[in-house]
Design a protein around this motif. Structure first.
Motif, PDB file in Angstrom:
ATOM      1  N   ASP A 236       0.827  -1.208   0.000  1.00  0.00           N
ATOM      2  CA  ASP A 236       0.000   0.000   0.000  1.00  0.00           C
ATOM      3  C   ASP A 236       0.859   1.255   0.000  1.00  0.00           C
ATOM      4  N   ARG A 237       1.847   1.217   0.871  1.00  0.00           N
ATOM      5  CA  ARG A 237       2.717   2.380   1.000  1.00  0.00           C
ATOM      6  C   ARG A 237       3.426   2.662  -0.315  1.00  0.00           C
ATOM      7  N   ARG A 238       3.880   1.588  -0.932  1.00  0.00           N
ATOM      8  CA  ARG A 238       4.579   1.713  -2.211  1.00  0.00           C
ATOM      9  C   ARG A 238       3.649   2.301  -3.277  1.00  0.00           C
ATOM     10  N   LEU A 239       2.436   1.795  -3.266  1.00  0.00           N
ATOM     11  CA  LEU A 239       1.453   2.244  -4.247  1.00  0.00           C
ATOM     12  C   LEU A 239       1.148   3.725  -4.061  1.00  0.00           C
ATOM     13  N   ARG A 240       0.938   4.101  -2.815  1.00  0.00           N
ATOM     14  CA  ARG A 240       0.632   5.507  -2.522  1.00  0.00           C
ATOM     15  C   ARG A 240       1.807   6.408  -2.899  1.00  0.00           C
ATOM     16  N   ARG A 241       2.988   5.897  -2.677  1.00  0.00           N
ATOM     17  CA  ARG A 241       4.188   6.670  -3.028  1.00  0.00           C
ATOM     18  C   ARG A 241       4.253   6.902  -4.532  1.00  0.00           C
ATOM     19  N   LEU A 242       3.985   5.833  -5.280  1.00  0.00           N
ATOM     20  CA  LEU A 242       4.030   5.942  -6.743  1.00  0.00           C
ATOM     21  C   LEU A 242       2.977   6.931  -7.230  1.00  0.00           C
ATOM     22  N   GLU A 243       1.814   6.884  -6.606  1.00  0.00           N
ATOM     23  CA  GLU A 243       0.747   7.802  -7.000  1.00  0.00           C
ATOM     24  C   GLU A 243       1.144   9.250  -6.709  1.00  0.00           C
ATOM     25  N   SER A 244       1.704   9.456  -5.561  1.00  0.00           N
ATOM     26  CA  SER A 244       2.060  10.846  -5.239  1.00  0.00           C
ATOM     27  C   SER A 244       3.278  11.302  -6.043  1.00  0.00           C
TER      28      SER A 244
END
Length: 177
Positions: free
Chosen positions: A63-71
DNA sequence: TAGGCCATCTGGTCCT
DNA sequence: AGGACCAGATGGCCTA
């Protein structure tokens, strides 16, 4: 200053570990980076920032990785918008180097001087040399001038005209040739 | 090769 | 809560 002729930069994004072959040039470059890094850091200190940030939200690694990529993507878009604005600004300010791209700092500085000089010209025109501004009531030249002087002090526009006149002259010369 | 400029990533903070 | 904004770090490209 320098000329900028490079195209869009190829970015090694997420997969930094993906590049395995390293030329000697690249190795030297890495050494240089390390030295640069050491100079900046002035010693190694492990910050607790990242761990604190991680503790803030109970997200899984994925999740954290995904959110990072999105931001990251949002940040990229934001920077692209900012760069578009810079480009738009470059296109409206006259400058000497029509073939070469102005750097960001050059763009801002030139734009500031350009605005100052235009303001001065307007003030001069409205201060007796511009018939439309006389005796019409409404926004008088003297009001404009008062406001300008309050912000920039007296006589500031003379200097700004001088500062900007050279690039403008050069620009008009180059554009007419 | 050093240094300038830039794009991108990243984590913190502010704002809606 | 989530997105926008910001500043620092990093690394690539280019020129003198």
């Amino acid at each position: 200053m320098k000329t900028k002729t490079k195209g869009k930069k190829q970015r090694l994004t997420v997969d930094k570990e993906a590049f395995s072959e390293e030329s000697t040039v690249r190795k030297k470059e890495l050494v240089k980076r390390l030295q640069h890094k050491e100079r900046r850091k002035g010693g190694s200190k492990e910050s607790s920032k990242s761990t604190a940030a991680r503790a803030k939200h109970a997200w899984s690694n994925t999740d954290r990785r995904l959110r990072r990529l999105e931001s990251n993507e949002r940040e990229r878009q934001r920077m692209h918008k900012l760069n578009n604005a810079f480009q738009a600004l470059r296109e409206v300010i006259p400058h000497v180097r029509a073939d070469n791209k102005l750097s960001k700092i050059e763009t801002l500085t030139l734009a500031k001087n350009y605005i100052k000089s235009l303001t001065s010209i307007i003030l001069n025109m409205s201060n007796g040399h511009f018939p439309a501004a006389e005796g019409t009531g409404g926004t008088s030249g003297s009001k404009l001038q008062q406001q300008y002087q309050q912000q920039h002090g007296d006589g500031g526009h003379e200097e700004s005209v001088k500062k900007y006149s050279m690039p403008i002259q050069s620009f008009s010369q180059s554009s007419h040739s």
